[in-house]
Motif scaffolding. Structure first.
Motif, PDB file in Angstrom:
ATOM      1  N   GLY B 194       0.826  -1.201   0.000  1.00 34.60           N
ATOM      2  CA  GLY B 194       0.000   0.000   0.000  1.00 34.60           C
ATOM      3  C   GLY B 194       0.861   1.251   0.000  1.00 34.60           C
ATOM      4  N   VAL B 196       4.082   1.472  -0.947  1.00 33.49           N
ATOM      5  CA  VAL B 196       4.833   1.577  -2.209  1.00 33.49           C
ATOM      6  C   VAL B 196       3.963   2.252  -3.270  1.00 33.49           C
ATOM      7  CG1 VAL B 196       5.905   0.260  -4.089  1.00 33.49           C
ATOM      8  CG2 VAL B 196       6.338  -0.396  -1.713  1.00 33.49           C
ATOM      9  N   SER B 197       2.683   1.896  -3.289  1.00 32.49           N
ATOM     10  CA  SER B 197       1.777   2.474  -4.289  1.00 32.49           C
ATOM     11  C   SER B 197       1.614   3.981  -4.120  1.00 32.49           C
ATOM     12  CB  SER B 197       0.394   1.814  -4.191  1.00 32.49           C
ATOM     13  OG  SER B 197       0.497   0.426  -4.414  1.00 32.49           O
ATOM     14  N   LEU B 198       1.963   4.521  -2.957  1.00 30.32           N
ATOM     15  CA  LEU B 198       1.796   5.957  -2.713  1.00 30.32           C
ATOM     16  C   LEU B 198       3.061   6.762  -2.979  1.00 30.32           C
ATOM     17  CD1 LEU B 198      -0.422   5.862   0.491  1.00 30.32           C
ATOM     18  CD2 LEU B 198      -1.088   6.358  -1.862  1.00 30.32           C
ATOM     19  N   VAL B 199       4.132   6.086  -3.394  1.00 31.37           N
ATOM     20  CA  VAL B 199       5.343   6.829  -3.744  1.00 31.37           C
ATOM     21  C   VAL B 199       5.033   7.769  -4.915  1.00 31.37           C
ATOM     22  CG1 VAL B 199       7.671   6.615  -4.710  1.00 31.37           C
ATOM     23  CG2 VAL B 199       6.949   5.128  -2.817  1.00 31.37           C
ATOM     24  N   GLY B 200       4.169   7.319  -5.804  1.00 29.65           N
ATOM     25  CA  GLY B 200       3.717   8.201  -6.875  1.00 29.65           C
ATOM     26  C   GLY B 200       4.511   8.061  -8.157  1.00 29.65           C
ATOM     27  N   PRO B 201       4.384   9.074  -9.030  1.00 24.31           N
ATOM     28  CA  PRO B 201       4.977   8.989 -10.363  1.00 24.31           C
ATOM     29  C   PRO B 201       6.490   8.733 -10.368  1.00 24.31           C
ATOM     30  CG  PRO B 201       3.436  10.811 -10.278  1.00 24.31           C
ATOM     31  CD  PRO B 201       3.556  10.287  -8.882  1.00 24.31           C
ATOM     32  N   LEU B 203       7.935   6.426  -9.073  1.00 25.91           N
ATOM     33  CA  LEU B 203       8.111   4.989  -9.279  1.00 25.91           C
ATOM     34  C   LEU B 203       8.240   4.665 -10.764  1.00 25.91           C
ATOM     35  CD1 LEU B 203       5.558   3.146  -6.982  1.00 25.91           C
ATOM     36  CD2 LEU B 203       8.036   2.896  -6.950  1.00 25.91           C
ATOM     37  N   LEU B 204       7.429   5.349 -11.585  1.00 20.44           N
ATOM     38  CA  LEU B 204       7.490   5.086 -13.025  1.00 20.44           C
ATOM     39  C   LEU B 204       8.769   5.662 -13.618  1.00 20.44           C
ATOM     40  CD1 LEU B 204       3.812   5.624 -14.261  1.00 20.44           C
ATOM     41  CD2 LEU B 204       4.974   3.507 -13.647  1.00 20.44           C
ATOM     42  N   LEU B 206      11.471   5.573 -12.172  1.00 23.93           N
ATOM     43  CA  LEU B 206      12.443   4.531 -11.816  1.00 23.93           C
ATOM     44  C   LEU B 206      12.288   3.302 -12.713  1.00 23.93           C
ATOM     45  CD1 LEU B 206      14.523   3.286  -9.759  1.00 23.93           C
ATOM     46  CD2 LEU B 206      12.551   2.586  -8.393  1.00 23.93           C
ATOM     47  N   GLN B 221       6.666  18.959  -6.996  1.00 19.84           N
ATOM     48  CA  GLN B 221       6.443  17.613  -7.533  1.00 19.84           C
ATOM     49  C   GLN B 221       5.222  17.599  -8.447  1.00 19.84           C
ATOM     50  OE1 GLN B 221       6.723  14.680  -4.254  1.00 19.84           O
ATOM     51  NE2 GLN B 221       7.979  16.180  -3.184  1.00 19.84           N
ATOM     52  N   GLU B 222       4.668  18.780  -8.725  1.00 17.61           N
ATOM     53  CA  GLU B 222       3.551  18.865  -9.681  1.00 17.61           C
ATOM     54  C   GLU B 222       3.897  19.945 -10.696  1.00 17.61           C
ATOM     55  OE1 GLU B 222      -0.001  20.195  -7.360  1.00 17.61           O
ATOM     56  OE2 GLU B 222       1.349  20.044  -5.664  1.00 17.61           O
TER      57      GLU B 222
END
Lengths: 401, 398
Positions: B194, B196-201, B203-204, B206, B221-222
């Motif tokens: 859960g 890890v899924s909130l690290v956000g963009p 991750l992609l 990476l 970050q936006e």
């Protein structure tokens, strides 16, 4: 056709910008048909990086991809009457509208709650805004950093008296979107009984404040104002230490004697055998000294060996890892967390983060890659809404779609 | 109670500490009947403070799961519940025969949500974890470094709050499908995944671009913004820890910021002429803004900037949020609840409003075992004599 998932058949119109996009994403992951409604030219989130291979382009924004997997896309100009007219027709056949416009904007477009409920009494409208739909700050502007600040999150991140550290990831938006999903599910349960939809008003600021565990409890319960404590957890049970090849997270929240025996077995931390240290409240009150002693013990140890050994002793230590190590993490690998998603127009397949939770009968899944701008405009407005080819051509020429 | 979203749903709650109670607190506020299963020890958790905030609106039974015969009672409770939720590591519920495989035999449509640290499978399934260790292991602690490069991260368990929200969502998905199809299921929610899924963009960036992720500091970050930072303001009384966050992205926001600052000469320099230049020269820009902010009261400056259309916000501390914030006060975000012993306390509200089925805080947190009579008497139909026998056998605490 895929099997029935949790939200199969739920029709969602997603008007959100980057702030609220995660809400529709989560619903889409659970099987809802989420139609992202973008202005002609595309959602502004498509202009936010990082970009694929660092080439800025509206169909290459990894930011947009992250928040819009599994959605379809329609372009529609809501600033003209033809556009709002088409939206009204879509709303008549939808279950849910999600929006994160500035409060009042939807009503100014002639699509406020009073209008939408006339069009479709079973419709649920979920509005997510920085400060909610009411109150003296309703019209104030904010980004995620400002919401983190006003939600009390920022103040407690970083070192004492120094500049607060900006949280990683857009956690104010994420919290607001989580609560939006929760409220929407509640509204579905209520509609199941009554047949009626309703209007949900989510505040990002409030969601952020509710994600800071000790804010209200410490203030109202103990009249305490938590500060910044570096890497030390406010309850003093955890702190980061440097080790031979990186950092580890110490914990004094496990069994004290086990920890003490281990450190003493290494010929270290003799001072901690003094009787006063056997008292938990003494340890917490003198945690600075305690962590100094423990830091000295671990400074030449290997990060992963230390963390592994601690786990075999059931002590909650952890390696302090960079984000990068997630890409090769053996737990995520063993559970198949990352999933490959094909982008046929690019002739490539990319690794996406996968299920945040696993429902064994109705699994999280990838239905479709993130949409290109307006990729489904013809299929949805023509095929599903029944607008004829001639009218679509005119709308296109007028820049409405 | 009749008009709440989750009226009629009963939750048997084995969660403890933080993440689990956050999830069930949300379900309780939405009208589910949450029965918290607790041990009773010499220590009596207060109705106020963090424990009180986490457990309001719930019922509490004092059931000793380790006592012989307790499992049979727990199974009777499962038969009248819709959801069983825990946040232990995988083995605990199995030991008690309270895992999904055991429960589905006695309640075929049960939904079981397990909120363990690392999930029920994989090499780390048995790991002990808490919010701070999950944050460290995921990368938040190291990638949230301060300007000197020291790891910082959160000084609290953000992971537990986020896992609580995610757990509430997962529970609602399971319950909704149960309502629609009559089928239950097991939900394996690894709090690590859960988070890890909130690290956000990033991750992609990476996994797709293969880019190593460095601490981002105060870079937006936006949408790109400059200035974008936290600036120290004038002390308030003897409190010199006052900071204002300012973010200017559009030409209008920059112009208005300059105007509020009194149109100083430095702002007219060519090196600040465009957003790109302001970002490239952000260190000089930040130094100028810092000098201006040092003479400002953070709240006054926030109001002035916001009224001029510039996004700005105070880095609010607990007192600012809970006692001084006019917005949170106007929306009733800190509801007052009365305590049966006399007096009252305030707690954290629910961050959304629903027009037809208003949700919110109704009752203060129970003392362990406070709901024994209602749950074992009214719900399970045990006579006073039968309940006394369970107390005798040390299955229930009195």
């Amino acid at each position: 056709m895929p099997e029935q998932s949790v939200l199969t058949g739920l029709r969602v119109l997603d008007l959100t910008d980057h702030k609220g996009a995660l809400c529709g994403r989560i619903l889409a992951d659970m099987g809802a048909d989420v139609i992202k409604i973008e202005p002609p030219g595309g959602d502004a989130a498509r202009r936010i990086g990082p970009f694929l291979d660092d080439v800025p382009h509206r169909d290459r924004s990894l930011f947009f991809w992250f928040y819009n997997l599994n959605k379809r896309s329609v372009t529609l100009d809501l600033s003209c009457p033809q556009g709002t007219g088409i939206f009204a027709r879509m709303a008549a056949a939808a279950d849910l509208v999600i929006e994160s416009f500035a409060p009042g904007r939807l009503a100014a477009l002639g699509l406020g709650w009073d209008r939408l409920r006339q069009i479709n009494p079973a419709l649920i409208l979920c509005s997510i805004a920085p400060f909610g739909q009411t109150g003296p700050w309703r019209d104030y502007e904010a980004n995620d950093s400002i919401l983190a600040a006003l939600g009390g999150m920022l103040y407690v991140c970083g070192y004492p008296k120094e500049r607060p550290v900006r949280p990683l990831g857009l956690q104010a938006y994420h919290s607001g979107c989580h609560y939006a999903v929760i409220a929407i599910m509640g509204a579905l349960f209520a509609r199941d009984r009554s047949g009626a939809g309703q209007w949900i008003d989510v505040s990002f600021q409030e969601a952020t404040a509710s994600a800071v565990e000790h804010l209200a409890g410490r203030y109202f319960g103990e009249n305490d104002i938590p500060r910044r404590y570096g890497t030390m957890h406010w309850f003093r049970g955890f702190r980061v230490a440097r080790c031979r090849n990186g950092y580890v997270m110490h914990s004094i929240s496990g069994d004290w004697n086990t920890l003490l025996e281990w450190a003493r077995g290494d010929g270290k931390a003799q001072e901690l055998t003094e009787p006063q240290w056997s008292d938990d409240s003494y340890r917490r009150a003198n945690c600075e000294r305690l962590y100094q002693i423990l830091d000295e013990w671990v400074k030449d140890k290997d990060r992963d060996q230390l963390a592994e050994r601690a786990q075999t002793l059931r002590l909650p230590y952890a390696a302090v890892r960079p984000i990068d190590e997630l890409a090769c993490d053996e737990q995520l690998e063993a559970r198949g967390y990352f999933v490959d998603v094909e982008h046929p127009e690019l002739g490539r397949t990319f690794r996406y983060p996968g299920a945040p939770f696993r429902l064994d009968a109705t699994p999280w899944r990838v239905y479709r890659r993130p949409p290109l701008v307006g990729e489904h405009t013809a299929e949805i407005l023509g095929g599903e809404l029944g607008i004829g080819a001639e009218e679509l051509a005119v709308l296109n020429a007028q820049g409405v779609i | 109670m009749a008009n709440l979203p989750l009226t009629g749903i009963r939750v048997l709650d084995f969660t403890w500490v933080l993440a689990g109670p956050v999830a069930t607190r949300i379900l309780a506020a939405m009208g589910a009947e949450v029965i918290k299963v607790e041990r009773k020890s010499g220590y009596i958790a207060p109705r106020t403070g963090i424990h009180g905030d986490l457990n309001r609106d719930k019922l509490s039974i004092a059931l000793n799961m380790s006592a012989p015969g307790a499992i049979e009672i727990a199974h009777r409770l499962v038969r009248i519940s819709d959801l069983v939720i825990d946040n232990f590591s995988a083995r605990v519920m199995r030991q008690w025969q309270m895992d999904y495989e055991s429960l589905v035999k006695i309640k075929p449509d049960v939904v079981c949500l397990s909120m363990s640290g690392f999930g029920h499978t994989g090499p780390r399934a048995a790991y002990v974890s808490f919010g701070p260790t999950l944050q460290a292991f995921t990368g938040f602690t190291l990638n949230m470094a301060d300007e000197h490069g020291r790891p910082a991260g959160f000084s609290y368990s953000y992971s537990d709050s986020a896992a609580g929200f995610t757990g509430a969502m997962a529970a609602l998905f399971g319950l909704w499908r149960q309502r629609q199809t009559g089928q239950g299921q097991f939900i394996d929610f690894a709090q690590f995944e859960g988070l890890v899924s909130l690290v956000g963009p990033s991750l992609l960036d990476l996994t797709i671009n293969g880019r190593s992720q460095k601490p981002q500091g105060w870079r937006s970050q936006e949408a790109p913004a400059a200035p974008h930072g936290a600036y120290r303001c004038r002390a308030r009384g003897d409190d010199d820890d006052r900071w204002l966050v300012i973010a200017a992205s559009t030409p209008d926001q920059w112009r208005n910021l300059v105007r509020v600052m009194g149109s100083p000469d430095w702002a007219a320099q060519p090196l600040f002429a465009t957003l790109y230049l302001r970002m490239r020269n952000h260190e000089e820009l930040d130094a100028h803004i810092s000098r201006w902010a040092a003479n400002q009261d953070a709240e006054d400056a926030m109001a002035k900037l916001q009224q001029a259309g510039v996004p700005a916000g105070l880095a609010a501390n607990a007192q600012d949020c809970c006692a001084r914030d006019p917005q949170l006060a106007a929306r009733g975000f800190w509801p007052t609840i009365s305590l049966p012993e006399g007096g009252q306390t305030q707690v954290c509200g629910i961050p959304f409003k629903m027009s037809h089925t208003p949700v919110g805080v109704r009752r203060c947190s129970p003392i362990a075992g406070e709901s024994n009579d209602y749950v074992f008497g009214e719900l399970l139909g045990l006579s006073p004599a039968e309940r006394a026998e369970l107390i005798e056998k040390k299955i229930l605490w009195p």
